[in-house]
Write a protein that holds these residues in place. Structure first.
Motif, PDB file in Angstrom:
ATOM      1  N   GLU A 167      -7.667  -2.031 -13.265  1.00 29.42           N
ATOM      2  CA  GLU A 167      -7.863  -0.872 -14.127  1.00 29.42           C
ATOM      3  C   GLU A 167      -6.612  -0.530 -14.922  1.00 29.42           C
ATOM      4  O   GLU A 167      -6.697  -0.158 -16.089  1.00 29.42           O
ATOM      5  CB  GLU A 167      -8.271   0.343 -13.297  1.00 29.42           C
ATOM      6  N   SER A 168      -5.437  -0.637 -14.269  1.00 29.80           N
ATOM      7  CA  SER A 168      -4.209  -0.273 -14.959  1.00 29.80           C
ATOM      8  C   SER A 168      -3.006  -0.889 -14.267  1.00 29.80           C
ATOM      9  O   SER A 168      -3.045  -1.204 -13.074  1.00 29.80           O
ATOM     10  CB  SER A 168      -4.044   1.256 -15.002  1.00 29.80           C
TER      11      SER A 168
ATOM     12  N   VAL B 190       2.801   3.313  -2.005  1.00 29.52           N
ATOM     13  CA  VAL B 190       2.851   3.349  -3.467  1.00 29.52           C
ATOM     14  C   VAL B 190       3.982   4.237  -3.991  1.00 29.52           C
ATOM     15  O   VAL B 190       4.669   3.876  -4.946  1.00 29.52           O
ATOM     16  CB  VAL B 190       1.486   3.799  -4.034  1.00 29.52           C
ATOM     17  N   THR B 191       4.197   5.398  -3.378  1.00 29.08           N
ATOM     18  CA  THR B 191       5.210   6.319  -3.881  1.00 29.08           C
ATOM     19  C   THR B 191       6.545   6.099  -3.177  1.00 29.08           C
ATOM     20  O   THR B 191       6.601   5.532  -2.077  1.00 29.08           O
ATOM     21  CB  THR B 191       4.777   7.771  -3.684  1.00 29.08           C
TER      22      THR B 191
ATOM     23  N   VAL C 297       3.050  -0.223 -10.290  1.00 30.60           N
ATOM     24  CA  VAL C 297       1.837   0.079  -9.518  1.00 30.60           C
ATOM     25  C   VAL C 297       0.608  -0.472 -10.240  1.00 30.60           C
ATOM     26  O   VAL C 297       0.377  -0.160 -11.420  1.00 30.60           O
ATOM     27  CB  VAL C 297       1.674   1.590  -9.275  1.00 30.60           C
TER      28      VAL C 297
ATOM     29  N   THR D 257     -10.159  -2.429  -8.652  1.00 31.60           N
ATOM     30  CA  THR D 257     -11.348  -2.243  -7.839  1.00 31.60           C
ATOM     31  C   THR D 257     -11.780  -3.568  -7.245  1.00 31.60           C
ATOM     32  O   THR D 257     -11.542  -4.638  -7.814  1.00 31.60           O
ATOM     33  CB  THR D 257     -12.519  -1.674  -8.657  1.00 31.60           C
TER      34      THR D 257
ATOM     35  N   HIS E   9      -4.620   0.919  -4.846  1.00 31.96           N
ATOM     36  CA  HIS E   9      -3.369   0.901  -5.596  1.00 31.96           C
ATOM     37  C   HIS E   9      -2.360   0.070  -4.806  1.00 31.96           C
ATOM     38  O   HIS E   9      -2.216   0.257  -3.590  1.00 31.96           O
ATOM     39  CB  HIS E   9      -2.809   2.314  -5.775  1.00 31.96           C
TER      40      HIS E   9
ATOM     41  N   ARG F  11       1.775  -1.476  -4.929  1.00 31.86           N
ATOM     42  CA  ARG F  11       3.071  -1.422  -5.598  1.00 31.86           C
ATOM     43  C   ARG F  11       3.766  -2.774  -5.496  1.00 31.86           C
ATOM     44  O   ARG F  11       3.840  -3.361  -4.415  1.00 31.86           O
ATOM     45  CB  ARG F  11       3.942  -0.330  -4.985  1.00 31.86           C
TER      46      ARG F  11
ATOM     47  N   TRP G 166      -1.702  -9.996 -10.161  1.00 36.32           N
ATOM     48  CA  TRP G 166      -2.835  -9.178 -10.599  1.00 36.32           C
ATOM     49  C   TRP G 166      -3.561  -9.759 -11.800  1.00 36.32           C
ATOM     50  O   TRP G 166      -4.718  -9.411 -12.050  1.00 36.32           O
ATOM     51  CB  TRP G 166      -2.355  -7.762 -10.920  1.00 36.32           C
TER      52      TRP G 166
ATOM     53  N   CYS H  92       0.822  -1.214   0.000  1.00 30.93           N
ATOM     54  CA  CYS H  92       0.000   0.000   0.000  1.00 30.93           C
ATOM     55  C   CYS H  92       0.854   1.262   0.000  1.00 30.93           C
ATOM     56  O   CYS H  92       0.320   2.373  -0.184  1.00 30.93           O
ATOM     57  CB  CYS H  92      -0.934   0.003   1.206  1.00 30.93           C
TER      58      CYS H  92
ATOM     59  N   ARG I  49     -11.671   1.170  -4.528  1.00 31.68           N
ATOM     60  CA  ARG I  49     -10.558   1.295  -5.464  1.00 31.68           C
ATOM     61  C   ARG I  49      -9.260   1.334  -4.667  1.00 31.68           C
ATOM     62  O   ARG I  49      -9.182   1.987  -3.631  1.00 31.68           O
ATOM     63  CB  ARG I  49     -10.712   2.573  -6.278  1.00 31.68           C
TER      64      ARG I  49
ATOM     65  N   THR J  78      -3.509  -0.669 -10.206  1.00 27.98           N
ATOM     66  CA  THR J  78      -4.733  -0.051  -9.714  1.00 27.98           C
ATOM     67  C   THR J  78      -5.898  -0.981 -10.039  1.00 27.98           C
ATOM     68  O   THR J  78      -6.020  -1.454 -11.176  1.00 27.98           O
ATOM     69  CB  THR J  78      -4.965   1.320 -10.362  1.00 27.98           C
TER      70      THR J  78
END
Length: 243
Positions: free
Chosen positions: A170-171, A110-111, A176, A180, A197, A199, A144, A108, A195, A178
């Motif tokens: 979604e992507s 992510v950055t 990373v 749902t 994200h 990593r 994923w 969780c 939703r 993303t």
């Protein structure tokens, strides 16, 4: 609708915490019971620390999580300290022997800033020689790809309500993902869509962050059966020691 409190309760149904039947739970529980003080970062509903206290742990146990509904459930158990906050809010100078981050919660972050600030705070919460145990999904396993509506889960929550749950990516941008999570009544209306994200750090990138924060790798495993990381590993399980 399905409230945040309902979702927190559902988590305990979907992911029951039992070290006798789940190898990942056993891995962490053994570490917790051997440590005289423990900080569980991303403690969720507190199941691991509940179990440790119930099984006779006599030391300091602290759970840290940003999700208030989950902490509300955790606080049903007294004898454990519960703190609302993110990993970056880990208490400095607390002299913990062990910090844990279970359930792939590390993903969780992510950055780069979130990873660095979290590791710095966890490092500061540990005593010299203290250990940080956590796991992330190995990106080579591409977990994923299984998160799609074809993999529907039917369950019954604690109140007896039948539910259907599925995921949709979604992507995938660099490392990373993303996606749902949809919760619905079987053959009925959608109750909520969450939703998120995550990593997926590769081992070399993960280790660079750890070394930068002042940690040394003590143990690195690729599965819960204590096997090392291999080209087919699905996990990156790490115990890192504070310098």
């Amino acid at each position: 609708m399905y409230s945040d409190a309902d979702a927190a309760a559902l988590y305990d149904v979907l992911y029951p915490w039992n070290p006798e039947t789940r190898a990942a739970n056993r891995f962490y529980f053994d570490l917790v019971m051997a440590a005289d003080s423990v900080l569980d970062v991303g403690c969720g509903t507190g199941a691991m620390l509940h179990r440790a206290r119930d099984q006779g742990h006599q030391g300091r146990l602290v759970g840290l999580d940003p999700d208030r509904p989950s902490l509300d459930r955790a606080r049903r158990r007294t004898g454990v300290e519960w703190i609302e906050g993110t990993a970056a809010d880990a208490p400095s100078g607390a002299d913990f022997a062990l910090a844990t981050m279970t359930g792939h919660a590390f993903q969780c972050l992510v950055t780069d800033h979130e990873v660095r600030s979290s590791l710095a705070a966890i490092h500061g919460a540990l005593r010299p020689g203290g250990r940080f145990a956590f796991e992330t999904r190995h990106p080579q396993a591409r977990a994923w790809e299984k998160w799609n509506p074809a993999n529907i889960s039917d369950t019954v929550d604690a109140s007896g309500r039948a539910l259907r749950i599925w995921h949709q990516v979604e992507s995938v941008v660099h490392d990373v993902v993303t996606f749902t999570e949809t919760t619905a009544e079987p053959n009925g209306p959608v109750l909520r869509v969450d939703r998120a994200h995550l990593r997926f750090l590769a081992p070399d990138s993960l280790d660079a962050f750890l070394h930068e924060a002042g940690f040394e790798i003590e143990t690195r495993l690729g599965a819960w059966d204590n096997t090392p990381v291999t080209p087919t590993s699905t996990e990156i399980i790490t115990i890192a020691t504070r310098n």
